[in-house]
Enzyme design. Structure first.
Site, short mmCIF file in Angstrom:
data_model
loop_
_atom_site.label_atom_id
_atom_site.label_comp_id
_atom_site.label_asym_id
_atom_site.label_seq_id
_atom_site.Cartn_x
_atom_site.Cartn_y
_atom_site.Cartn_z
N GLU A 1 0.87 -1.18 0.00
CA GLU A 1 0.00 0.00 0.00
C GLU A 1 0.91 1.24 0.00
O GLU A 1 1.71 1.42 0.92
CB GLU A 1 -0.86 -0.05 1.26
CG GLU A 1 -1.90 1.01 1.38
CD GLU A 1 -2.69 0.82 2.68
OE1 GLU A 1 -2.90 1.83 3.36
OE2 GLU A 1 -3.06 -0.32 3.01
N ASP B 1 -4.97 9.09 9.84
CA ASP B 1 -3.57 8.71 10.09
C ASP B 1 -3.10 9.19 11.45
O ASP B 1 -3.34 10.34 11.83
CB ASP B 1 -2.67 9.28 9.00
CG ASP B 1 -3.03 8.75 7.62
OD1 ASP B 1 -3.04 7.52 7.46
OD2 ASP B 1 -3.31 9.56 6.73
#
Length: 265
Positions: free
Chosen positions: A50, A61
């Site tokens: 990824e 995140d």
């Protein structure tokens, strides 16, 4: 010989294995590291990779990934440079590559242009973390028409009806978030994870990969029989940071060793 996501999942199921899908932030600490890491992760036993496209307003995140994104962007990183680097490295990588990218970046770049350019660079799928249904319907159709697999996120708080809708739109795999909130390493996986994954598997035949909090070999082992893949992000990025000043080769070697440990090979 390049593998498709479908072939990867078929192989994992035949061997009764949970695949390891590392996440790397593109351009951190520089594009040379990105180039080296793609080959190193395959050598370490990753099933697919990824590649996160740095974004100034991260969606979910945690601090480790945010810091890497900020550092990459501070160097003036451009999307076209990421795509060029992936294209250059692709010949030495046979496992699938997925672009994790905010739809706002795709929109600014031009959606159909991005899908075509990502495919040409060597990506196999797109993870769109901020594209919920029903808006995702038309976009996912365009992604698939460009020859890329679609991957959308399901959170623990996602309703049953919404889960069905998301599963229907995923052609690559369903990305299940083990916890609500942000990414980051955790001591143990949530107690309700097994039940959540069983419910999701009953709704769809699509492969399911689990992200958020996975950092150890025992975490991957816990997913055996429940999920098809484990996405490992913050723990990979932390090791990149630890060796960031030592150059691309040292970064790649450290991450390769860690992924080999997680895979159990």
């Amino acid at each position: 010989m390049r593998q498709t996501l479908k072939e990867v999942f078929e192989g994992l199921r035949a061997r009764k294995r949970v695949g390891v899908f590392p996440f790397i932030p593109a351009g951190y600490p520089d594009l040379n590291a990105t180039r080296e890491l793609l080959a190193a992760l395959e050598r370490g036993g990753a099933s697919a990779i990824e590649v996160g496209i740095p974004f100034s307003d991260p969606i979910a995140d945690g601090p480790v990934v945010q810091e890497a994104f900020t550092a990459a962007l501070s160097r003036g990183l451009k999307l076209k440079d990421i795509l060029r680097t992936v294209r250059e490295a692709r010949a030495g990588v046979s496992i699938p590559l997925m672009s994790m990218v905010s739809y706002s970046i795709v929109f600014r770049y031009g959606a159909e242009k991005y899908f075509a350019d990502a495919k040409e660079a060597g990506f196999d799928g797109l993870i769109l973390p901020d594209l919920p249904p029903p808006e995702a319907e038309a976009i996912c159709e365009k992604v698939r028409k460009a020859g890329l697999d679609t991957i959308l996120l399901v959170a623990p708080t996602t309703s049953r009806e919404r889960r069905k809708e998301i599963a229907r739109l995923c052609s690559g795999f369903i990305y299940y978030l083990s916890v609500s909130g942000i990414t980051g390493e955790r001591q143990k996986l949530p107690e309700d994870l097994a039940d959540q994954l069983r419910q999701l598997k009953q709704m769809s035949d699509s492969p399911v990969c689990v992200g958020f909090g996975i950092s150890r070999r025992e975490h991957v082992a816990q997913l055996s029989g429940l999920a098809d893949g484990a996405i490992v992000g913050s723990a990979v990025v932390r090791r990149m940071k630890e060796h960031a000043a030592e150059g691309a080769g040292k970064i790649a070697a450290a991450v390769e060793s860690y992924v080999r440990e997680i895979v159990g090979s």
